[in-house]
Enzyme design. Structure first.
Site, mmCIF file in Angstrom:
data_model
loop_
_atom_site.group_PDB
_atom_site.id
_atom_site.type_symbol
_atom_site.label_atom_id
_atom_site.label_comp_id
_atom_site.label_asym_id
_atom_site.label_seq_id
_atom_site.Cartn_x
_atom_site.Cartn_y
_atom_site.Cartn_z
ATOM 1 N N HIS A 1 -4.953 -36.252 -35.292
ATOM 2 C CA HIS A 1 -4.120 -36.959 -34.312
ATOM 3 C C HIS A 1 -3.498 -38.191 -34.974
ATOM 4 C CE1 HIS A 1 -5.662 -34.823 -30.694
ATOM 5 N NE2 HIS A 1 -6.743 -34.665 -31.435
ATOM 6 N N TYR B 1 -16.126 -34.218 -32.565
ATOM 7 C CA TYR B 1 -15.670 -35.610 -32.475
ATOM 8 C C TYR B 1 -16.854 -36.524 -32.195
ATOM 9 C CZ TYR B 1 -10.686 -34.366 -32.067
ATOM 10 O OH TYR B 1 -9.415 -33.904 -32.293
ATOM 11 N N ARG C 1 -8.863 -24.850 -30.978
ATOM 12 C CA ARG C 1 -7.752 -25.617 -31.539
ATOM 13 C C ARG C 1 -7.668 -25.382 -33.038
ATOM 14 N NH1 ARG C 1 -5.287 -29.833 -30.041
ATOM 15 N NH2 ARG C 1 -3.632 -28.601 -30.965
ATOM 16 N N HIS D 1 -6.591 -30.082 -36.917
ATOM 17 C CA HIS D 1 -5.494 -31.046 -36.784
ATOM 18 C C HIS D 1 -6.007 -32.466 -36.894
ATOM 19 C CE1 HIS D 1 -7.223 -30.558 -32.759
ATOM 20 N NE2 HIS D 1 -6.954 -31.844 -32.627
ATOM 21 N N TYR E 1 -12.049 -26.393 -33.494
ATOM 22 C CA TYR E 1 -13.090 -26.539 -32.470
ATOM 23 C C TYR E 1 -12.699 -25.801 -31.194
ATOM 24 C CZ TYR E 1 -10.121 -30.493 -30.861
ATOM 25 O OH TYR E 1 -9.093 -31.287 -30.444
HETATM 26 FE FE LIG Z 1 -8.099 -32.964 -31.221
#
Ligand SMILES: [Fe+3]
Lengths: 236, 193
Positions: free
Chosen positions: A159, A105, A154, A157, A144
């Site tokens: 959000h 991110y 995770r 995905h 990640y």
């Molecule tokens: Fe996330």
């Protein structure tokens, strides 16, 4: 005076509990007292409509930053925003954020040692059209690691944040990709009790809406709460 | 009668600010405008630690008691430019704030009248679903006593978790303090809507 028309109540099977042991951060962030049930008043059946929001061109395209292409697999994510009765939810704000193709991110607290992409911010906005439709162009996010438990990852995905027509239709969720091998190990995905509700968070690969030599395509419909006493028509 | 299944809620996660933080969304009115008030507070977890990765959203009627939404069928007047929505991402100290106007009273169910209040959504990492609460105002003693939602709460201390404390602040903008306790001794009352 006419009473406000109430929305349906949420089922505990369709939504995660406030405390889910396997997702450790819920431990000190869930209320222990029972929520007090209130009738819907004008406060709950109204909500922000964002009619004055003017989107900039390109807010729905995360795959290009300052005219330069982000790295990774280009995809379309499209579908409709509906209510429980299957009716389109038009003109509603949809916000998305995600990591880049490598699983990183653009955020100071993301310490995952995967490369940042100078051409990827990972933020987008869109307003559903009259038919409730939306379409984003983006990059397929990577999986990640996170600190929840040993070797926690995770599943890939995106959000999503949606408002719908009322304060009570607010939804923040995550959209997943088909056949991810990490589903079985992810406490956030598995926090939803109902198997069918878990499956509804998984997008569908759709060959028909891919663009040859350009982008793959995933379809995903959102279903927001609808009215309680909605009469359903039986097709005919 | 078949209904479509709703989409499940998932946490906003730790990186919500990528999409949710943007300039000016705490200001429902300019801070030097007439009748402007500031509401501020801290979000705490069950260990008393401030929550730096939360977002607080408010939805409210204008000063006349009118929501900018077609389903508010009252005769109260809209105010151009006042949308009633605000959003504040907490900072590293767990603080949030809004600059707004105190809403007027809106109808409750039946023939009741609600006290001035804001509807509040709280989202954070570690919260799988948003929590919903309300902010009332400490200087609205009479209308608070009549409010049908507040009156569903018998315990005086529990009611107090929903009431922002007025601080006249010596001629500067009037301030109200409202802390949110996700868990613990002072746990905020949350609503099932
Ligand atoms: Fe996330």
């Amino acid at each position: 005076m006419t009473e406000p028309e109430s929305y349906s109540r949420e089922s505990k099977k369709d939504h995660p509990p406030a405390f889910y042991r396997d997702y450790k951060s819920t431990t000190f962030r869930h209320p222990k007292n029972r929520a007090i049930k209130i009738d819907h008043t004008v406060t709950e059946v109204t909500g922000p409509l964002f009619s004055s929001v003017k989107l900039e061109p390109g807010e729905g395209d995360l795959s290009i930053e300052n005219g330069k292409e982000a790295q990774g697999q280009r995809i379309f994510v499209s579908g409709r925003v509906l209510d429980e009765g299957g009716r389109p939810v038009p003109n509603t704000l949809i916000e998305i954020w995600q990591c880049n193709a490598a699983g990183r991110y653009l955020h100071p607290n993301d310490q995952h040692p995967a490369p940042l992409d100078p051409n990827f911010v990972g933020r987008g906005r869109m307003i559903s059209n009259e038919k409730g439709e939306y379409k984003f162009t983006t990059i397929k996010p990577g999986a990640y690691p996170w600190g929840n438990h040993f070797n926690a990852w995770r599943p890939a995905h995106i959000h999503f944040s949606l408002f719908g027509p009322a304060f009570v239709t607010r939804l923040v969720t995550q959209m997943y990709f088909p056949e991810d091998p990490l589903f079985a190990f992810d406490p956030i995905f598995n926090s939803i009790p109902s198997e069918s509700a878990r499956k509804r968070m998984i997008s569908e690969f759709d060959l028909d809406t891919t663009e040859p030599d350009f982008a793959l395509s995933f379809k995903f419909d959102f279903v927001l709460r609808g009215r309680q006493a909605t009469p359903f028509e039986n097709g005919a | 009668m078949s209904k479509m299944g709703v989409t499940a809620s998932q946490t906003v996660g730790p990186f919500l600010s990528i999409a949710m933080r943007s300039e000016g969304q705490e200001y429902l009115v300019p801070k030097n405008s007439k009748n402007a008030i500031k509401i501020h507070g801290i979000v705490y977890d069950g260990e008393g630690t401030p929550v730096p990765d939360a977002v607080i959203e408010i939805w409210q009627a204008n000063i006349n008691g009118k929501y900018d939404h077609p389903e508010d069928n009252s005769d109260n007047e809209l105010i151009k430019g006042f949308s009633g929505f605000g959003r504040s991402c907490t900072n590293n100290e767990g603080q949030f704030f809004f600059v707004t106007q105190k809403p007027g009273r809106v109808n409750g169910r039946g023939n009741s009248l609600q006290a001035p209040h804001l509807a509040v959504n709280i989202l954070a990492r570690g919260m799988l679903k948003q929590q919903v609460t309300r902010i009332y105002f400490s200087d609205e003693v009479q209308s608070n006593a009549e409010d049908p939602v507040l009156n569903q709460i018998d315990d005086e201390l529990e009611r107090k978790t929903l009431i922002a404390n007025f601080n006249p602040n010596g001629g500067l903008i009037d301030e109200y303090e409202f802390h949110i306790y996700l868990q613990g001794e002072n746990e905020t009352i949350f609503f099932d809507v």
